[in-house]
Write a protein that holds these residues in place. Structure first.
Motif, PDB file in Angstrom:
ATOM      1  N   THR A 102       0.598  -0.946  -0.111  1.00  0.00           N
ATOM      2  CA  THR A 102       0.027  -0.508   0.015  1.00  0.00           C
ATOM      3  C   THR A 102       0.400   1.456   0.063  1.00  0.00           C
ATOM      4  N   LEU A 103       2.268   1.382   0.274  1.00  0.00           N
ATOM      5  CA  LEU A 103       2.761   2.317  -0.122  1.00  0.00           C
ATOM      6  C   LEU A 103       4.683   2.455  -0.384  1.00  0.00           C
ATOM      7  N   ILE A 104       4.766   3.423  -1.037  1.00  0.00           N
ATOM      8  CA  ILE A 104       5.978   3.195  -0.728  1.00  0.00           C
ATOM      9  C   ILE A 104       7.421   2.543  -0.142  1.00  0.00           C
ATOM     10  N   PRO A 105       8.386   2.314  -0.110  1.00  0.00           N
ATOM     11  CA  PRO A 105       8.782   1.381   1.323  1.00  0.00           C
ATOM     12  C   PRO A 105       9.796   2.851   1.536  1.00  0.00           C
ATOM     13  N   ALA A 106       9.534   2.691   3.032  1.00  0.00           N
ATOM     14  CA  ALA A 106      10.209   3.874   3.375  1.00  0.00           C
ATOM     15  C   ALA A 106      12.188   4.569   2.661  1.00  0.00           C
ATOM     16  N   LEU A 107      12.530   3.512   2.823  1.00  0.00           N
ATOM     17  CA  LEU A 107      14.092   3.578   1.906  1.00  0.00           C
ATOM     18  C   LEU A 107      14.024   4.161   0.900  1.00  0.00           C
ATOM     19  N   LEU A 108      13.076   4.622   0.098  1.00  0.00           N
ATOM     20  CA  LEU A 108      12.588   5.176  -1.201  1.00  0.00           C
ATOM     21  C   LEU A 108      12.281   6.003  -1.362  1.00  0.00           C
ATOM     22  N   GLN A 109      11.726   6.443  -0.564  1.00  0.00           N
ATOM     23  CA  GLN A 109      10.715   8.093  -0.336  1.00  0.00           C
ATOM     24  C   GLN A 109      10.750   9.063  -0.651  1.00  0.00           C
ATOM     25  N   THR A 110       9.928   9.622  -0.638  1.00  0.00           N
ATOM     26  CA  THR A 110      10.662  11.822  -0.779  1.00  0.00           C
ATOM     27  C   THR A 110      10.747  11.761   0.721  1.00  0.00           C
ATOM     28  N   GLU A 111      11.052  13.389   0.562  1.00  0.00           N
ATOM     29  CA  GLU A 111      10.031  13.387   2.226  1.00  0.00           C
ATOM     30  C   GLU A 111       9.199  14.249   1.823  1.00  0.00           C
ATOM     31  N   ASN A 112       8.279  14.470   0.962  1.00  0.00           N
ATOM     32  CA  ASN A 112       7.345  14.729   0.973  1.00  0.00           C
ATOM     33  C   ASN A 112       6.039  13.798   0.518  1.00  0.00           C
ATOM     34  N   TYR A 113       6.238  12.580   0.105  1.00  0.00           N
ATOM     35  CA  TYR A 113       5.732  11.608   0.222  1.00  0.00           C
ATOM     36  C   TYR A 113       5.538  11.177   1.822  1.00  0.00           C
ATOM     37  N   ARG A 177      11.059   9.399  -8.241  1.00  0.00           N
ATOM     38  CA  ARG A 177      12.711   8.853  -6.902  1.00  0.00           C
ATOM     39  C   ARG A 177      12.722   7.682  -7.318  1.00  0.00           C
ATOM     40  N   LEU A 178      11.542   7.130  -7.913  1.00  0.00           N
ATOM     41  CA  LEU A 178      11.508   5.465  -7.752  1.00  0.00           C
ATOM     42  C   LEU A 178      12.556   5.496  -8.941  1.00  0.00           C
ATOM     43  N   ALA A 180      14.634   7.333 -10.850  1.00  0.00           N
ATOM     44  CA  ALA A 180      15.763   7.141 -10.548  1.00  0.00           C
ATOM     45  C   ALA A 180      16.880   6.584  -9.287  1.00  0.00           C
ATOM     46  N   SER A 181      16.216   5.994  -8.670  1.00  0.00           N
ATOM     47  CA  SER A 181      16.115   4.924  -7.951  1.00  0.00           C
ATOM     48  C   SER A 181      17.215   3.778  -8.674  1.00  0.00           C
ATOM     49  N   ALA A 182      15.980   2.572  -9.716  1.00  0.00           N
ATOM     50  CA  ALA A 182      15.863   1.581 -10.180  1.00  0.00           C
ATOM     51  C   ALA A 182      16.739   1.592 -11.041  1.00  0.00           C
ATOM     52  N   GLU A 183      17.747   3.066 -11.627  1.00  0.00           N
ATOM     53  CA  GLU A 183      18.552   2.709 -12.432  1.00  0.00           C
ATOM     54  C   GLU A 183      19.882   2.592 -12.205  1.00  0.00           C
ATOM     55  N   ARG A 184      20.486   2.572 -10.377  1.00  0.00           N
ATOM     56  CA  ARG A 184      21.109   2.536  -9.292  1.00  0.00           C
ATOM     57  C   ARG A 184      21.406   1.374  -9.276  1.00  0.00           C
ATOM     58  N   PRO A 185      22.884   0.530  -9.786  1.00  0.00           N
ATOM     59  CA  PRO A 185      23.276  -0.177  -9.740  1.00  0.00           C
ATOM     60  C   PRO A 185      22.913  -1.696  -8.656  1.00  0.00           C
ATOM     61  N   GLN A 186      22.909  -0.801  -7.646  1.00  0.00           N
ATOM     62  CA  GLN A 186      22.181  -1.595  -6.626  1.00  0.00           C
ATOM     63  C   GLN A 186      21.310  -1.538  -5.549  1.00  0.00           C
ATOM     64  N   VAL A 187      20.445  -0.970  -6.480  1.00  0.00           N
ATOM     65  CA  VAL A 187      18.545  -1.215  -6.380  1.00  0.00           C
ATOM     66  C   VAL A 187      18.099  -1.004  -7.422  1.00  0.00           C
ATOM     67  N   LEU A 258       6.897   0.683 -16.404  1.00  0.00           N
ATOM     68  CA  LEU A 258       5.883   0.831 -15.852  1.00  0.00           C
ATOM     69  C   LEU A 258       5.776   1.872 -15.588  1.00  0.00           C
ATOM     70  N   LEU A 259       7.043   2.374 -14.317  1.00  0.00           N
ATOM     71  CA  LEU A 259       6.742   3.528 -13.905  1.00  0.00           C
ATOM     72  C   LEU A 259       7.171   4.662 -14.504  1.00  0.00           C
ATOM     73  N   LYS A 260       7.310   4.796 -15.685  1.00  0.00           N
ATOM     74  CA  LYS A 260       7.174   5.721 -16.322  1.00  0.00           C
ATOM     75  C   LYS A 260       6.211   6.083 -17.102  1.00  0.00           C
ATOM     76  N   GLU A 261       5.065   5.109 -17.403  1.00  0.00           N
ATOM     77  CA  GLU A 261       3.950   5.061 -17.196  1.00  0.00           C
ATOM     78  C   GLU A 261       3.214   6.612 -16.573  1.00  0.00           C
ATOM     79  N   ALA A 262       3.340   5.433 -15.823  1.00  0.00           N
ATOM     80  CA  ALA A 262       2.079   5.253 -14.578  1.00  0.00           C
ATOM     81  C   ALA A 262       2.619   7.351 -13.651  1.00  0.00           C
ATOM     82  N   VAL A 263       3.908   7.334 -14.181  1.00  0.00           N
ATOM     83  CA  VAL A 263       4.275   8.950 -13.797  1.00  0.00           C
ATOM     84  C   VAL A 263       3.768   9.933 -14.798  1.00  0.00           C
TER      85      VAL A 263
END
Length: 267
Positions: A102-113, A177-178, A180-187, A258-263
């Motif tokens: 139901t929520l974006i995981p805490a480690l990937l949340q923006t400050e506003n979210y 943010r999601l 951008a994070s998903a493009e990082r090698p460790q995420v 899918l994220l690109k389509e959602a945004v």
């Protein structure tokens, strides 16, 4: 209460070290680039402590990072007792797996979210909301360290589709943010598409952390509290459920598409 007591000790130590350095609040403020009224408000407790302020105090007083470390300790102590072992596991993890229906995981949340989510609890004062937001943002520092853990996050597509015009900008920022994070090698971010329907993960969120020794620990949260899981049988159950939700989710690249389509739908 432990966190508040530590914060009081930090304020007392700030006053003591300022006085020992022979500086009035006015002179100290000039050196630190803060007004004398701000220095007074911090020392008397009418202004909350924050990391940027503590860093500046460390620089002026040449403490080697003492006050920033003490504040981070206070923030940790302000967390529920059940959550502290999980924070330790999260900080020392080499791999993190998290699922939330139901929520974006805490480690990937923006400050506003994060702020919008935390404000859903109408029992919290504005000050407590901001402290929790700051603590959540501080947790994310593990992803920016030189040798970060691998993070694999699985979310439900429904999280991305909540239709509320008041959240349009917030959700667009969060999905950016999601991506951008998903493009990082460790995420890795994986999305369970809506057409999957019912699945075992809808019972609730959970997370898993693997430490440097190879051992695993789990975390569950409920409406009232949560628990840290370390028994072999319960961990085996969580591992099985992780495999289920991970297999229901799209591969990494398809999830990013899918994220690109959602945004786009939010912008």
């Amino acid at each position: 209460m432990e966190g508040e007591q530590t914060a009081d000790l930090i304020r007392a130590q700030l006053r003591r070290m300022r006085t020992a350095a022979g500086m009035s609040q006015e002179e100290f403020g000039r050196r630190a680039a803060y007004s004398a009224s701000t220095i007074s408000a911090v020392e008397t407790g009418t202004r909350p402590l924050d990391i940027p302020y503590m860093r500046r105090m460390d620089e002026v007083l040449d403490t080697g990072g003492l006050f920033e470390s003490l504040l981070r300790m206070a923030e940790r102590e302000g967390q529920p007792s059940w959550f502290r072992p999980w924070l330790d596991a999260e900080r020392g993890a080499r791999q993190l797996r998290c699922f939330h229906p139901t929520l974006i995981p805490a480690l990937l949340q923006t400050e506003n979210y994060a702020r919008a989510v935390i404000r859903c609890d109408d029992l919290l004062s504005d000050d407590k909301v901001e402290k929790r937001v700051a603590a959540r943002m501080d947790r994310q520092a593990i992803l920016a360290q030189p040798d970060p853990p691998q993070l694999i996050a699985v979310i439900d597509e429904g999280i991305l589709r909540r239709t509320d015009e008041s959240f349009r900008g917030l959700m667009a920022q969060q999905i950016d943010r999601l991506m951008a994070s998903a493009e990082r090698p460790q995420v890795s971010v994986h999305v369970i598409p809506i057409h999957v329907g019912l699945h075992v993960g809808m019972s609730g969120p959970f997370a898993l952390a693997r430490g440097a020794d190879g051992g695993w620990i789990g975390s569950l949260e409920t409406q009232l509290n949560g628990s840290v899981i370390d028994s072999e049988s319960e961990l085996a159950t969580l591992m099985s459920r992780w495999e289920t939700v991970r297999n229901e989710a799209l591969p990494r690249r398809q999830s990013i598409d899918l994220l690109k389509e959602a945004v786009t739908s939010w912008t």
